[in-house]
Motif scaffolding. Sequence first.
Motif, PDB file in Angstrom:
ATOM      1  N   ASP A 204       0.809  -1.218   0.000  1.00 33.23           N
ATOM      2  CA  ASP A 204       0.000   0.000   0.000  1.00 33.23           C
ATOM      3  C   ASP A 204       0.843   1.270   0.000  1.00 33.23           C
ATOM      4  O   ASP A 204       0.357   2.342  -0.383  1.00 33.23           O
ATOM      5  CB  ASP A 204      -0.938   0.022   1.214  1.00 33.23           C
ATOM      6  CG  ASP A 204      -2.014  -1.054   1.126  1.00 33.23           C
ATOM      7  OD1 ASP A 204      -2.475  -1.323  -0.002  1.00 33.23           O
ATOM      8  OD2 ASP A 204      -2.371  -1.627   2.173  1.00 33.23           O
ATOM      9  N   SER A 205       2.099   1.151   0.428  1.00 34.52           N
ATOM     10  CA  SER A 205       2.967   2.337   0.506  1.00 34.52           C
ATOM     11  C   SER A 205       4.330   2.018  -0.109  1.00 34.52           C
ATOM     12  O   SER A 205       5.317   1.819   0.620  1.00 34.52           O
ATOM     13  CB  SER A 205       3.127   2.790   1.965  1.00 34.52           C
ATOM     14  OG  SER A 205       1.884   3.115   2.540  1.00 34.52           O
ATOM     15  N   PRO A 206       4.395   1.947  -1.441  1.00 31.22           N
ATOM     16  CA  PRO A 206       5.690   1.661  -2.073  1.00 31.22           C
ATOM     17  C   PRO A 206       6.737   2.705  -1.710  1.00 31.22           C
ATOM     18  O   PRO A 206       6.427   3.904  -1.586  1.00 31.22           O
ATOM     19  CB  PRO A 206       5.375   1.704  -3.565  1.00 31.22           C
ATOM     20  CG  PRO A 206       3.896   1.476  -3.659  1.00 31.22           C
ATOM     21  CD  PRO A 206       3.318   2.109  -2.429  1.00 31.22           C
ATOM     22  N   ALA A 207       7.959   2.261  -1.536  1.00 30.98           N
ATOM     23  CA  ALA A 207       9.054   3.177  -1.217  1.00 30.98           C
ATOM     24  C   ALA A 207       9.434   3.974  -2.457  1.00 30.98           C
ATOM     25  O   ALA A 207       9.252   3.536  -3.587  1.00 30.98           O
ATOM     26  CB  ALA A 207      10.256   2.393  -0.719  1.00 30.98           C
ATOM     27  N   ARG A 208       9.955   5.161  -2.234  1.00 37.41           N
ATOM     28  CA  ARG A 208      10.554   5.915  -3.329  1.00 37.41           C
ATOM     29  C   ARG A 208      11.874   5.250  -3.697  1.00 37.41           C
ATOM     30  O   ARG A 208      12.598   4.772  -2.830  1.00 37.41           O
ATOM     31  CB  ARG A 208      10.789   7.359  -2.917  1.00 37.41           C
ATOM     32  CG  ARG A 208       9.520   8.145  -2.606  1.00 37.41           C
ATOM     33  CD  ARG A 208       9.882   9.588  -2.297  1.00 37.41           C
ATOM     34  NE  ARG A 208      10.929   9.649  -1.277  1.00 37.41           N
ATOM     35  CZ  ARG A 208      11.719  10.712  -1.082  1.00 37.41           C
ATOM     36  NH1 ARG A 208      11.593  11.782  -1.848  1.00 37.41           N
ATOM     37  NH2 ARG A 208      12.620  10.711  -0.117  1.00 37.41           N
ATOM     38  N   ALA A 209      12.184   5.265  -4.965  1.00 38.07           N
ATOM     39  CA  ALA A 209      13.429   4.636  -5.402  1.00 38.07           C
ATOM     40  C   ALA A 209      14.638   5.246  -4.709  1.00 38.07           C
ATOM     41  O   ALA A 209      15.609   4.551  -4.387  1.00 38.07           O
ATOM     42  CB  ALA A 209      13.586   4.786  -6.919  1.00 38.07           C
ATOM     43  N   ALA A 210      14.577   6.545  -4.416  1.00 38.92           N
ATOM     44  CA  ALA A 210      15.703   7.222  -3.763  1.00 38.92           C
ATOM     45  C   ALA A 210      15.971   6.695  -2.366  1.00 38.92           C
ATOM     46  O   ALA A 210      17.071   6.883  -1.819  1.00 38.92           O
ATOM     47  CB  ALA A 210      15.449   8.721  -3.711  1.00 38.92           C
ATOM     48  N   ASP A 211      14.975   6.019  -1.768  1.00 38.23           N
ATOM     49  CA  ASP A 211      15.127   5.517  -0.399  1.00 38.23           C
ATOM     50  C   ASP A 211      15.525   4.051  -0.345  1.00 38.23           C
ATOM     51  O   ASP A 211      15.740   3.501   0.735  1.00 38.23           O
ATOM     52  CB  ASP A 211      13.821   5.705   0.371  1.00 38.23           C
ATOM     53  CG  ASP A 211      13.448   7.172   0.533  1.00 38.23           C
ATOM     54  OD1 ASP A 211      14.368   8.005   0.605  1.00 38.23           O
ATOM     55  OD2 ASP A 211      12.249   7.476   0.581  1.00 38.23           O
ATOM     56  N   VAL A 212      15.600   3.386  -1.504  1.00 35.84           N
ATOM     57  CA  VAL A 212      15.927   1.966  -1.543  1.00 35.84           C
ATOM     58  C   VAL A 212      17.398   1.762  -1.219  1.00 35.84           C
ATOM     59  O   VAL A 212      18.255   2.513  -1.697  1.00 35.84           O
ATOM     60  CB  VAL A 212      15.594   1.368  -2.923  1.00 35.84           C
ATOM     61  CG1 VAL A 212      16.128  -0.058  -3.050  1.00 35.84           C
ATOM     62  CG2 VAL A 212      14.097   1.400  -3.154  1.00 35.84           C
ATOM     63  N   THR A 213      17.700   0.775  -0.396  1.00 35.90           N
ATOM     64  CA  THR A 213      19.077   0.429  -0.071  1.00 35.90           C
ATOM     65  C   THR A 213      19.290  -1.060  -0.254  1.00 35.90           C
ATOM     66  O   THR A 213      18.361  -1.846  -0.115  1.00 35.90           O
ATOM     67  CB  THR A 213      19.434   0.812   1.380  1.00 35.90           C
ATOM     68  OG1 THR A 213      18.561   0.100   2.277  1.00 35.90           O
ATOM     69  CG2 THR A 213      19.289   2.297   1.602  1.00 35.90           C
ATOM     70  N   TRP A 214      20.514  -1.419  -0.600  1.00 41.71           N
ATOM     71  CA  TRP A 214      20.866  -2.847  -0.652  1.00 41.71           C
ATOM     72  C   TRP A 214      22.354  -3.019  -0.455  1.00 41.71           C
ATOM     73  O   TRP A 214      23.113  -2.084  -0.447  1.00 41.71           O
ATOM     74  CB  TRP A 214      20.406  -3.522  -1.936  1.00 41.71           C
ATOM     75  CG  TRP A 214      20.996  -3.052  -3.229  1.00 41.71           C
ATOM     76  CD1 TRP A 214      22.254  -3.265  -3.712  1.00 41.71           C
ATOM     77  CD2 TRP A 214      20.323  -2.263  -4.233  1.00 41.71           C
ATOM     78  NE1 TRP A 214      22.395  -2.685  -4.938  1.00 41.71           N
ATOM     79  CE2 TRP A 214      21.233  -2.078  -5.297  1.00 41.71           C
ATOM     80  CE3 TRP A 214      19.041  -1.725  -4.329  1.00 41.71           C
ATOM     81  CZ2 TRP A 214      20.913  -1.355  -6.446  1.00 41.71           C
ATOM     82  CZ3 TRP A 214      18.721  -1.027  -5.479  1.00 41.71           C
ATOM     83  CH2 TRP A 214      19.639  -0.836  -6.517  1.00 41.71           C
TER      84      TRP A 214
END
Length: 214
Positions: A204-214
């Motif tokens: 329901d609340s996809p993350a912004r791509a800028a906040d993705v970490t791996w």
Amino acid sequence: HALKGIDLDIASGELVVILGPSGSGKTTLCNIIGGIETSTEGTVEVAGVDISREKPGHLSDFRRDHVAFIFQFFNLIPTLTARENVEMIVEMTGRGDKQAIPDILDAVGLGDRMDNFPAQLSGGQQQRVAVARALATEPDILFGDEPTGALDLPTGRQILGLLQDLNAQGRTIIIVTHNQSVAQIANRVITLVDGRIESSEVNDSPARAADVTW
């Protein structure tokens, strides 16, 4: 069996991530939906076409008319410029508008690099050319098979952000990945294990791509 008992609906305009470890069947599933491979059983309907009943030549027409792929490795022709790599696919498929290619390259952030050859571009820029090449044919469905797998984190975020932007414009996007972090941007995450769907979870609340970490 690569896949067993798959029962799946993907709605137009969704951004779906198919998640699973190597060997789970996710690329096979992507290839069957995209008409690259055919299933031995069952029905596969895409964009109103039952592609499980189509002959190989008709599948080629289906791929040309309805889908486009972005792969982990960019598969650009090294002797062609960024613009020419995109123009070639428009000429081959007969889809899209060659006059719109500069605008497409500008939209993916390559307006000032369209006359550069692949060797003159970074990995992220080459992947952007691959995205532009896929978009140039105006596909109904855009597939990304590990589209960030060969990229560093900042560049990977840029590509994921671009896919999110395209989805916000109404494009149906299916991303195949083993990377749990990439799944954060999806509207829905389908997890495969040993060729079966283990779960299908709405985000329901996809993350912004800028906040993705791996």
